[in-house]
Design a protein around this motif. Structure first.
Motif, PDB file in Angstrom:
ATOM      1  N   VAL A  11       0.867  -1.177   0.000  1.00 53.67           N
ATOM      2  CA  VAL A  11       0.000   0.000   0.000  1.00 53.67           C
ATOM      3  C   VAL A  11       0.904   1.228   0.000  1.00 53.67           C
ATOM      4  N   VAL A  12       0.860   2.014  -1.067  1.00 47.20           N
ATOM      5  CA  VAL A  12       1.628   3.257  -1.130  1.00 47.20           C
ATOM      6  C   VAL A  12       0.684   4.370  -0.679  1.00 47.20           C
ATOM      7  N   GLY A  34       0.988   7.382 -11.240  1.00 49.19           N
ATOM      8  CA  GLY A  34       2.058   6.661 -10.570  1.00 49.19           C
ATOM      9  C   GLY A  34       1.571   5.529  -9.708  1.00 49.19           C
ATOM     10  N   VAL A  35       2.188   5.367  -8.537  1.00 44.45           N
ATOM     11  CA  VAL A  35       1.995   4.167  -7.726  1.00 44.45           C
ATOM     12  C   VAL A  35       1.213   4.395  -6.443  1.00 44.45           C
ATOM     13  N   VAL A  36       0.807   5.614  -6.144  1.00 46.48           N
ATOM     14  CA  VAL A  36       0.043   5.863  -4.921  1.00 46.48           C
ATOM     15  C   VAL A  36      -1.324   5.185  -5.019  1.00 46.48           C
ATOM     16  N   GLU A 222       3.196  -1.102   4.276  1.00 48.32           N
ATOM     17  CA  GLU A 222       2.786   0.277   4.003  1.00 48.32           C
ATOM     18  C   GLU A 222       4.023   1.106   3.710  1.00 48.32           C
ATOM     19  N   TRP A 223       3.992   1.807   2.576  1.00 53.19           N
ATOM     20  CA  TRP A 223       5.037   2.767   2.233  1.00 53.19           C
ATOM     21  C   TRP A 223       4.419   4.154   2.361  1.00 53.19           C
ATOM     22  N   LEU A 264       0.478  -3.926  -5.866  1.00 56.38           N
ATOM     23  CA  LEU A 264      -0.074  -2.687  -5.325  1.00 56.38           C
ATOM     24  C   LEU A 264      -1.539  -2.884  -4.952  1.00 56.38           C
ATOM     25  N   THR A 265      -1.934  -2.314  -3.824  1.00 49.57           N
ATOM     26  CA  THR A 265      -3.297  -2.519  -3.334  1.00 49.57           C
ATOM     27  C   THR A 265      -3.706  -1.386  -2.419  1.00 49.57           C
TER      28      THR A 265
END
Length: 272
Positions: A11-12, A34-36, A222-223, A264-265
């Protein structure tokens, strides 16, 4: 027969949604391009309502970024949380008050209910809980949050990045709980992620700063990220916030995370 390995979920999560149009725009760009995948929103923040509406259109997961340091409370009659009707800020002052248990857990519970209700009034049930400036890591704050929201099913952040010793939140008093202390204090309906990252990245916003994530472990990571600058503090005005946006929207970042083995989730998609 060899069984497949459990997924390595990532999870970003972008903090500080709803505090400024500039950082909101960066979060939304990092989600669209992007990746968020998720954002933590300050209920009642200056731009929060518009941000939530746009974030929902993009399918972002949304959580409560519980706030005791900027602006005014949403609940009436919270005397231990305010100074002249506003949160006292800066964060160091609130940390000291929390470390000394000067914040009444009942005041915290009342404010937590009001901030949660702000989301529900907009048709949103947050899937995670963290806090602005990590105030929830203090026992009196966590006790108030649990009193107010302990019946909810949600993910709670444990802000500890053990793979990066020395990359800790500057100035956080020793009274703040570590991951083990948080895990022992939370209600049974709350869940911690298996791994947390973000402090090292906030100081050096490039993929090398999260290279310790290259070994993708099964479970949920979590990032924490803070894309986009906003006025108000040396941290949020720093050029590094714009560098975060550049890294998070770089196509190479998505490919790298995939190569490392992550999916990614959002928090709600992995359940409790």
């Amino acid at each position: 027969m060899r069984l497949p390995s459990p997924p390595a979920w990532l999870v970003v999560n972008a903090d500080d949604g709803g505090l400024a149009a500039t950082s909101d725009a960066a979060i939304l760009a990092a989600a669209a391009e992007g990746v968020v995948t998720s954002a933590s929103v300050v209920a009642g923040g200056p731009t929060a309502a518009a941000f939530v509406a746009r974030a929902r259109d993009l399918g972002l997961g949304l959580g409560l970024h519980f706030n005791l340091t900027e602006g005014r409370p949403l609940a009436p009659r919270c005397p231990t949380l305010t100074d002249g009707g506003s949160f006292p800020g800066p964060k160091g002052r609130v940390w000291v008050a929390a470390a000394r248990s000067e914040l009444d857990p009942e005041d915290i519970a009342r404010e937590a209910r009001a901030q949660w209700q702000w989301f529900e009034d907009r048709g949103v049930t947050p899937d995670h809980l963290d806090s602005h400036n990590h105030v929830h890591a203090f026992p009196c704050v966590l006790a108030g949050l649990a009193r107010a929201l302990g019946h909810r099913s949600l993910f709670l952040r444990a802000p500890e990045e053990p793979e990066c010793p020395g990359e800790l939140l500057p100035g956080l008093p020793s009274e703040a709980l570590d991951r083990q202390g948080i895990a022992q204090a939370i209600p049974p309906t709350w869940r911690l992620t298996d791994r947390f990252a973000g402090f090292a990245f906030s100081r050096k916003p490039n993929l090398r700063a999260v290279g310790h994530l290259a070994t993708a472990a099964p479970g949920i990571t979590e990032w924490m990220v803070h894309p986009g600058s906003r006025p108000g503090s040396p941290f949020s005005e720093a050029e590094d916030r714009d560098r975060e946006t550049s890294t998070l929207t770089d196509p190479n970042t998505r490919e790298t995370l995939r190569a490392w083995g992550y999916r990614l989730t959002r928090f709600a998609e992995v359940g409790w």
